[in-house]
Scaffold this motif. Structure first.
Motif, mmCIF file in Angstrom:
data_model
loop_
_atom_site.group_PDB
_atom_site.id
_atom_site.type_symbol
_atom_site.label_atom_id
_atom_site.label_comp_id
_atom_site.label_asym_id
_atom_site.label_seq_id
_atom_site.Cartn_x
_atom_site.Cartn_y
_atom_site.Cartn_z
ATOM 1 N N UNK A 124 0.838 -1.197 0.000
ATOM 2 C CA UNK A 124 0.000 0.000 0.000
ATOM 3 C C UNK A 124 0.874 1.249 0.000
ATOM 4 N N UNK A 125 0.270 2.332 -0.478
ATOM 5 C CA UNK A 125 0.952 3.625 -0.493
ATOM 6 C C UNK A 125 0.693 4.294 0.849
ATOM 7 N N UNK A 126 1.729 4.742 1.497
ATOM 8 C CA UNK A 126 1.559 5.356 2.811
ATOM 9 C C UNK A 126 1.420 6.864 2.672
ATOM 10 N N UNK A 127 0.629 7.494 3.541
ATOM 11 C CA UNK A 127 0.588 8.962 3.534
ATOM 12 C C UNK A 127 1.830 9.559 4.198
ATOM 13 N N UNK A 128 2.728 8.727 4.688
ATOM 14 C CA UNK A 128 3.932 9.223 5.361
ATOM 15 C C UNK A 128 4.842 9.893 4.332
ATOM 16 N N UNK A 129 5.080 11.207 4.529
ATOM 17 C CA UNK A 129 5.804 11.936 3.475
ATOM 18 C C UNK A 129 7.306 11.664 3.500
ATOM 19 N N UNK A 130 7.776 11.064 4.574
ATOM 20 C CA UNK A 130 9.200 10.719 4.619
ATOM 21 C C UNK A 130 9.496 9.340 4.055
ATOM 22 N N UNK A 131 8.418 8.633 3.681
ATOM 23 C CA UNK A 131 8.636 7.295 3.135
ATOM 24 C C UNK A 131 8.967 7.386 1.655
ATOM 25 N N UNK A 132 9.899 6.570 1.228
ATOM 26 C CA UNK A 132 10.299 6.572 -0.175
ATOM 27 C C UNK A 132 9.213 5.932 -1.040
ATOM 28 N N UNK A 133 9.151 6.371 -2.326
ATOM 29 C CA UNK A 133 8.176 5.810 -3.271
ATOM 30 C C UNK A 133 8.869 4.888 -4.271
ATOM 31 N N UNK A 134 10.179 4.653 -4.070
ATOM 32 C CA UNK A 134 10.926 3.988 -5.143
ATOM 33 C C UNK A 134 10.515 2.538 -5.351
ATOM 34 N N UNK A 135 9.859 1.926 -4.343
ATOM 35 C CA UNK A 135 9.525 0.513 -4.479
ATOM 36 C C UNK A 135 8.307 0.266 -5.352
ATOM 37 N N UNK A 136 7.561 1.301 -5.661
ATOM 38 C CA UNK A 136 6.334 1.072 -6.421
ATOM 39 C C UNK A 136 6.600 0.907 -7.902
ATOM 40 N N UNK A 137 5.803 0.056 -8.533
ATOM 41 C CA UNK A 137 5.960 -0.167 -9.972
ATOM 42 C C UNK A 137 4.622 0.019 -10.657
ATOM 43 N N UNK A 138 4.662 0.101 -11.977
ATOM 44 C CA UNK A 138 3.444 0.121 -12.786
ATOM 45 C C UNK A 138 2.478 1.207 -12.375
ATOM 46 N N UNK A 139 1.196 0.836 -12.407
ATOM 47 C CA UNK A 139 0.158 1.820 -12.136
ATOM 48 C C UNK A 139 0.224 2.320 -10.702
ATOM 49 N N UNK A 140 0.776 1.502 -9.810
ATOM 50 C CA UNK A 140 0.838 1.944 -8.416
ATOM 51 C C UNK A 140 1.794 3.136 -8.267
ATOM 52 N N UNK A 141 2.837 3.163 -9.087
ATOM 53 C CA UNK A 141 3.744 4.309 -9.046
ATOM 54 C C UNK A 141 3.019 5.565 -9.516
ATOM 55 N N UNK A 142 2.213 5.394 -10.588
ATOM 56 C CA UNK A 142 1.432 6.542 -11.073
ATOM 57 C C UNK A 142 0.478 7.033 -9.990
ATOM 58 N N UNK A 143 -0.096 6.078 -9.255
ATOM 59 C CA UNK A 143 -1.049 6.449 -8.209
ATOM 60 C C UNK A 143 -0.358 7.245 -7.095
ATOM 61 N N UNK A 144 0.839 6.768 -6.694
ATOM 62 C CA UNK A 144 1.584 7.483 -5.656
ATOM 63 C C UNK A 144 1.894 8.901 -6.124
ATOM 64 N N UNK A 145 2.274 9.029 -7.408
ATOM 65 C CA UNK A 145 2.573 10.366 -7.951
ATOM 66 C C UNK A 145 1.333 11.242 -7.945
ATOM 67 N N UNK A 146 0.191 10.622 -8.308
ATOM 68 C CA UNK A 146 -1.058 11.393 -8.344
ATOM 69 C C UNK A 146 -1.410 11.918 -6.946
ATOM 70 N N UNK A 147 -1.260 11.064 -5.948
ATOM 71 C CA UNK A 147 -1.580 11.473 -4.576
ATOM 72 C C UNK A 147 -0.631 12.577 -4.116
ATOM 73 N N UNK A 148 0.667 12.385 -4.400
ATOM 74 C CA UNK A 148 1.659 13.367 -3.929
ATOM 75 C C UNK A 148 1.513 14.711 -4.620
ATOM 76 N N UNK A 149 1.034 14.708 -5.878
ATOM 77 C CA UNK A 149 1.001 15.972 -6.621
ATOM 78 C C UNK A 149 -0.368 16.636 -6.582
#
Lengths: 297, 433
Positions: free
Chosen positions: B358-383
């Protein structure tokens, strides 16, 4: 021991059961009736008299809606259930019990029909969700329909079909129970009477209709009452198969009770529904107890 | 002889006493098991189980873990509260319920007192104010944000768009244009999953946020400050009707859509050949794609574009949801667990699970482990310029989990009943707030 009178001893023997029944049945029932006059969660909040009941019968269109035709709501759905579920289960159960009797494949047939009784309602609901699926690639029933050139039907997602589709699933379960009881009763029938009838020239249909069936009346009423009571209590089948949907169209009283109490946390309102269930069931329970007493004598 | 016996007894007594004392001195009281009730299912439940296992490994504190579906978690929690049975930590995506428990005094405020469970600075450091505020009353924070997901995503197959020469729509008009082009080319533009009624509430929320803006959105759901028959609500429903009012635009028609569960609906887009081109729902549907269509590459063979804008003045809105962990008891063990869940390392470990990440709302957590659509989702949430929490999850259960379900399913079955559907929600809402 001689000093304890017979009367006291009787009460002593009954005490543990009385205690349990009071603790787990009588007190909760009274508590539920009490709750039904209040608003609020699991702690009653404000006394509102009969307001919950008034809302239930006049303003909750998912419980009872008499504004348009056909009438709808959980109460009316439950009446359909009470008519068609016992009738269907008794008809199928009797037919199978009588026709399979003394058939060379009797055991195989009965085992197959018996299976649903060991399947939980939850599992049944899931099985039928697949069976009724609108997509012919998943739903068996619609696969058959489309292969015959018909359009697939939304069995669980249209107001017209959904209640009957669910009743059919329940009939599948309860036919097993009815068949088991009828089969045992049928086998215990006095065969001399039936043979005498054969000698007198009665046909199979006459023998069944005029002799066997009246002799099995007791079993039929037992099965009817059992299924009747179970029908009022059903929650899981509807909950898993449709969530009461579409748009509340498949709700029944038991489901509404669960939903209002635990989903909406409107415990007073849920209790009012439970009281309605109790009122429906009371006469049936009294009838049942009377029958037991009559049988003992 | 007597002397020897006395000596023997003395030695034995001494030994026993010293061994007992040594044993007592070296043993701390055994840690008490923490009871965790979690609204998690499937792979996610397993992944969170791994997170808790790691907690036990690090601290030696045992955890009794009980994952259940969202609905039953609330029932179980309420029953345990009412009966006085023990419940330590709970995770849930419904802030409405969390605030209700907090107001009734069932929850531990994390930043309270001289020796807080989790100091406020630690919370501020790791989470944005808006995430903390979701589970806060008057500056007392009750929840550790655990998981975030976007509900503003439209699943599709990029290859279909390429074949038809279509660009991703950014506005509602462009989106309807895309749908029309698809129909002209013999494709079925939409699939709507109506059996899981919350998918319909999500549709409405996304449209309403883009029609009426964040302030009215929160007013409608949190406080019922806006009536359900308000012109903005009607306008949003009319947008929705542009899609569902068109029986030829949704796969299997309205009758079929009302019976479709979300996994089946996603399948209609991903199967070969697809029975529909676009499926609006949540980022976590990626998991269905990965599990049921392992030959398809997430983010390439299938992907999502953000829910298009309706009124530009509201900016880049993302409607989403997420879970908070809350504590019902204050003990050394519970404190340890709540602090553990606050750490960025925990969030990263949860995010790097092979399945159920799952994607955490913790802003100090890295996003590098996400792949595929989940990476896009993390980017969407962060931006996201505006991140709005799932409205029906903030409303009381009778509105967000019942009346909206019924009314929107009715609306899907018969889109001409727009006002009746809204009046029904309004009637229930008047009683529920």
């Amino acid at each position: 021991m001689g000093t304890v009178s017979n009367n006291t001893r009787g009460w002593l023997f009954a005490a543990p059961v009385l205690l349990l029944v009071t603790l787990y049945l009588v007190i909760p029932t009274l508590w539920t009736v009490y709750f039904s006059f209040f608003t609020g969660g699991f702690q009653p909040d404000r006394f509102i008299g009969f307001e919950n009941f008034r809302r239930l019968f006049t303003r909750d269109r998912l419980f009872l809606d008499l504004s348009g035709f056909p009438w709808s709501g959980a109460l009316l759905n439950n009446i359909l259930w009470l008519v068609f579920l016992p009738a269907g289960a008794i008809a199928f159960g009797m037919t199978i019990a009588v026709l399979a009797d003394a058939h060379p494949w009797e055991r195989v047939i009965k085992v197959i029909v018996f299976v649903p009784i060991v399947v939980s309602n939850t599992a049944t609901a899931i099985i039928f969700r697949f069976l009724y699926n609108m997509n012919p690639r998943i739903g068996f029933l619609n696969a058959v329909l489309t292969s015959l050139g018909f359009k697939p039907r939304p069995w669980l997602s249209s107001r017209e079909y959904v209640t009957f589709a669910l009743i059919a699933a329940a009939v599948w379960i309860w036919t097993a129970f009815a068949m088991t009881v009828f089969s045992a009763t049928y086998k215990a029938l006095d065969k001399d009477t039936l043979q005498a009838a054969t000698v007198d020239g009665a046909g199979e249909w006459q023998k069944f209709w005029l002799i066997s069936l009246p002799m099995m009346a007791h079993a039929v009423s037992f099965v009817f009452i059992t299924i009747f009571i179970q029908t009022i209590k059903i929650v899981d089948l509807v909950l898993v198969a449709t969530d009461g949907g579409p748009a509340g169209a498949s709700r029944i009283i038991g489901f509404s009770f669960y939903w209002e109490t635990f989903q909406n946390l409107d415990v007073g309102y849920g209790s009012a529904i439970a009281v309605v269930m109790l009122v429906i069931l009371l006469p049936v329970m009294v009838l049942q107890v009377r029958r037991f007493k009559a049988e003992e004598q | 002889m007597m002397k020897r016996v006395i000596l023997g007894v003395c030695i034995v007594t001494l030994l026993t006493v010293s061994v007992t004392l040594w044993a007592r001195g070296s043993r701390e009281p055994a840690p008490r098991e923490v009871q965790v009730l979690a609204a998690m299912g499937g792979d996610e439940a397993i992944a969170f189980g791994n997170v808790l296992k790691r907690f036990t490994e690090e601290t030696g504190i045992p955890v009794m873990y009980d994952p259940q579906s969202g609905d039953t978690v609330i029932t179980t929690a309420n029953t345990r509260i009412a009966s006085g049975a023990r419940l330590d930590v709970l995770t849930l995506s419904r802030p409405g319920n969390i605030l209700g428990w907090a107001a009734d005094g069932h929850l531990v405020a994390l930043n309270d007192g001289d020796d807080p469970v989790v100091p406020a600075e630690v919370l501020y450091d790791n989470f944005s104010q808006s995430w903390l505020d979701l589970a806060a009353i008057d500056g007392r924070y009750y929840g550790v944000p655990l998981k975030a997901f976007s509900k503003s995503v439209v699943w599709h197959r990029p290859a279909s768009f390429a074949q038809l020469g279509l660009e991703y729509p950014e506005t509602w008009e462009e989106w309807m244009q895309v749908a029309e082009t698809m129909v002209e080319n013999g494709r079925m533009p939409f699939v709507v999953s109506g059996a899981d009624a919350w998918t319909l509430t999500d549709w409405f929320e996304n449209i309403y946020a883009r029609v009426a803006g964040p302030e009215k959105y929160n007013d409608l759901f949190i406080r019922h400050g806006v009536s359900w028959t308000d012109p903005t609500v009607v306008e949003a429903m009319e947008y929705f009707r542009e899609i569902i009012g068109n029986d030829d635009w949704i796969a299997l028609g309205r009758e079929g859509a009302i019976g479709l569960r979300r996994d089946e609906a996603m399948g209609l887009v991903l199967q070969d050949p697809p029975q529909a081109e676009m499926f609006y729902l949540a980022g976590f549907m990626d998991r269905v794609g990965r599990a049921n269509f392992p030959h398809l590459r997430s983010g390439e063979d299938y992907s999502f574009f953000p829910f298009p804008q309706i009124k530009p003045e509201w900016g880049n809105v993302v409607v989403g949801g997420g879970d908070h962990a809350v504590a019902f008891n204050d003990s050394r063990e519970v404190r340890e667990l709540m602090r553990f869940l606050t750490k960025p390392e925990t969030a990263e470990y949860f995010g790097s699970q092979e399945r159920g990440a799952v994607i955490s709302p913790n802003r100090n957590a890295s996003r590098r482990m996400f792949t595929g659509a989940q990476r896009l989702e993390a980017e969407q949430i962060d931006s996201a310029e505006v991140f709005l929490f799932d409205g029906s999850d903030m409303a009381p259960g009778a509105v967000g989990g019942d009346a909206m379900f019924t009314a929107l399913q009715e609306f899907l079955m018969d889109p001409s009943r727009l006002m009746e559907s809204l009046e029904y929600i309004e009637e229930v809402a008047r009683r529920a707030y």
